[in-house]
Design an enzyme around this catalytic site. Structure first.
Site, mmCIF file in Angstrom:
data_model
loop_
_atom_site.group_PDB
_atom_site.id
_atom_site.type_symbol
_atom_site.label_atom_id
_atom_site.label_comp_id
_atom_site.label_asym_id
_atom_site.label_seq_id
_atom_site.Cartn_x
_atom_site.Cartn_y
_atom_site.Cartn_z
ATOM 1 N N GLU A 1 0.768 -1.129 -0.193
ATOM 2 C CA GLU A 1 0.155 0.148 0.265
ATOM 3 C C GLU A 1 0.939 0.995 -0.141
ATOM 4 O O GLU A 1 1.998 1.310 0.788
ATOM 5 C CB GLU A 1 -0.505 0.057 1.240
ATOM 6 C CG GLU A 1 -1.075 1.385 1.260
ATOM 7 C CD GLU A 1 -2.288 1.108 0.444
ATOM 8 O OE1 GLU A 1 -2.818 1.825 -0.379
ATOM 9 O OE2 GLU A 1 -3.782 1.880 0.797
ATOM 10 N N ASP A 2 0.389 2.654 -0.757
ATOM 11 C CA ASP A 2 1.058 4.247 -1.041
ATOM 12 C C ASP A 2 0.551 4.296 0.732
ATOM 13 O O ASP A 2 2.669 4.634 1.617
ATOM 14 C CB ASP A 2 0.270 4.447 -1.301
ATOM 15 C CG ASP A 2 -0.806 4.129 -1.505
ATOM 16 O OD1 ASP A 2 -1.435 4.261 -0.388
ATOM 17 O OD2 ASP A 2 -1.187 5.625 -2.110
ATOM 18 N N ASP B 1 -3.442 5.867 6.286
ATOM 19 C CA ASP B 1 -4.104 7.312 7.243
ATOM 20 C C ASP B 1 -5.279 6.907 7.925
ATOM 21 O O ASP B 1 -4.554 6.649 9.239
ATOM 22 C CB ASP B 1 -4.780 8.473 5.865
ATOM 23 C CG ASP B 1 -5.008 9.461 6.627
ATOM 24 O OD1 ASP B 1 -4.168 10.291 6.806
ATOM 25 O OD2 ASP B 1 -5.746 10.049 5.820
ATOM 26 N N PHE C 1 0.108 16.684 3.818
ATOM 27 C CA PHE C 1 -0.219 15.785 2.059
ATOM 28 C C PHE C 1 1.012 15.459 1.705
ATOM 29 O O PHE C 1 1.690 16.236 1.220
ATOM 30 C CB PHE C 1 -1.636 16.108 1.792
ATOM 31 C CG PHE C 1 -2.033 15.390 0.737
ATOM 32 C CD1 PHE C 1 -3.277 14.740 1.269
ATOM 33 C CD2 PHE C 1 -2.030 15.526 -0.605
ATOM 34 C CE1 PHE C 1 -3.786 14.013 0.342
ATOM 35 C CE2 PHE C 1 -2.741 15.016 -1.835
ATOM 36 C CZ PHE C 1 -3.776 14.162 -1.163
ATOM 37 N N ARG D 1 2.427 10.986 -9.299
ATOM 38 C CA ARG D 1 2.497 10.847 -9.853
ATOM 39 C C ARG D 1 3.921 10.219 -9.668
ATOM 40 O O ARG D 1 4.255 9.277 -9.176
ATOM 41 C CB ARG D 1 1.397 9.287 -9.876
ATOM 42 C CG ARG D 1 -0.132 9.559 -9.956
ATOM 43 C CD ARG D 1 -0.886 8.452 -9.482
ATOM 44 N NE ARG D 1 -2.133 8.787 -10.115
ATOM 45 C CZ ARG D 1 -2.235 8.129 -8.598
ATOM 46 N NH1 ARG D 1 -2.398 7.107 -7.431
ATOM 47 N NH2 ARG D 1 -3.751 8.432 -8.456
HETATM 48 P P1 IMP Z 1 -7.173 5.515 4.582
HETATM 49 O O1 IMP Z 1 -8.389 4.589 3.815
HETATM 50 O O2 IMP Z 1 -7.739 6.347 4.983
HETATM 51 O O3 IMP Z 1 -5.887 4.513 5.628
HETATM 52 O O4 IMP Z 1 -6.658 6.112 2.988
HETATM 53 C C1 IMP Z 1 -5.317 5.972 2.873
HETATM 54 C C2 IMP Z 1 -5.389 5.944 1.424
HETATM 55 O O5 IMP Z 1 -5.625 7.344 0.916
HETATM 56 C C3 IMP Z 1 -3.790 6.559 0.775
HETATM 57 O O6 IMP Z 1 -4.126 4.533 0.163
HETATM 58 C C4 IMP Z 1 -3.903 7.327 -0.517
HETATM 59 O O7 IMP Z 1 -4.467 6.434 -1.432
HETATM 60 C C5 IMP Z 1 -5.191 8.347 0.376
HETATM 61 N N1 IMP Z 1 -4.467 9.745 0.971
HETATM 62 C C6 IMP Z 1 -3.853 9.676 2.471
HETATM 63 N N2 IMP Z 1 -3.238 10.002 2.581
HETATM 64 C C7 IMP Z 1 -2.301 10.520 1.138
HETATM 65 C C8 IMP Z 1 -1.595 11.646 0.950
HETATM 66 O O8 IMP Z 1 -0.904 12.201 2.035
HETATM 67 N N3 IMP Z 1 -1.374 11.569 -0.084
HETATM 68 C C9 IMP Z 1 -1.841 11.231 -1.098
HETATM 69 N N4 IMP Z 1 -2.611 9.975 -0.979
HETATM 70 C C10 IMP Z 1 -3.459 10.059 0.218
HETATM 71 MG MG MG Z 2 -4.652 4.663 -2.324
#
Ligand code: IMP
Ligand code: MG
Length: 183
Positions: free
Chosen positions: A100-101, A104, A153, A166
């Site tokens: 995963e990237d 959050d 962010f 990207r």
């Molecule tokens: P979560 O379900 O809130 O943990 O969402 C995570 C997803 O939100 C990541 O896989 C990203 O696609 C997006 N995301 C959260 N923070 C960032 C950020 O700082 N930059 C870009 N994408 C983010």
């Molecule tokens: Mg993502």
């Protein structure tokens, strides 16, 4: 109205990212000790990290991808999670490594781990390129983390803001003019 701006500040350059991905791969190689693994990359953000990490892994690999979407809150995070693309291979009896990237709120990874565990995988682990632990809304812990950051962010190395940035080889913090206005 002031003109809109997006300001990028470098956090991690390509060389630091490469060094960190190598370290993560060493940890992962040690943990699986040659056992086959199915890598599940999370589109779109993890595509570059997934490609770099896989080329440093030494066990037999299969790869597939999921795409997740969240509904009901902001476009990047939160809300109810759904598959917009599921994997296309059975996981029964396999070790699964989710790539995963960013983690959050944790909602996406919580959803995905539960979904994949229901498919009789032997194990489900998470390699997250970036972790933002202070933002968690549900408890999710990545087994391997590239970089831990506080709030903010970030873009680059696969991560986008409105589908842009990207392709940048480094990771940057993005400031928007709405930040300055406190919006
Ligand atoms: P979560 O379900 O809130 O943990 O969402 C995570 C997803 O939100 C990541 O896989 C990203 O696609 C997006 N995301 C959260 N923070 C960032 C950020 O700082 N930059 C870009 N994408 C983010
Ligand atoms: Mg993502």
């Amino acid at each position: 109205m002031p003109e809109s701006f997006e300001r990028l500040t470098l956090l991690y350059d390509a060389a630091s990212i490469d060094a960190r991905v190598r370290e993560m791969a060493e940890q992962i190689n040690a943990r699986y000790a040659g056992e086959p693994v199915v890598v599940v990359g999370v589109l779109k953000g993890a595509f570059i990290f997934c490609a770099d990490l896989m080329r440093r892994l030494t066990m037999p690999l299969e790869v597939d991808f999921v795409r997740l979407a969240s509904y009901g809150r902001s476009s990047t995070s939160g809300g109810e999670i759904k598959f917009t693309k599921d994997i296309e291979m059975p996981l029964a009896g396999k070790h699964v490594l989710i790539v995963e990237d960013i983690i959050d709120t944790g909602l996406s990874m919580d959803f995905l781990c539960k979904q994949l565990a229901d498919r009789q995988a032997v194990s489900v682990s998470i390699a997250a390129f970036v972790d933002k632990p202070s933002r968690r809304e549900v408890p999710v812990k990545a087994d391997y983390v590239g970089f831990c950051i506080a709030d903010g962010f970030i873009v680059g190395y696969g991560l986008d803001y409105a589908e842009r940035y990207r392709e940048l080889p480094g990771i940057y913090e993005l400031a928007l003019n709405s930040d300055a206005a406190g919006l």
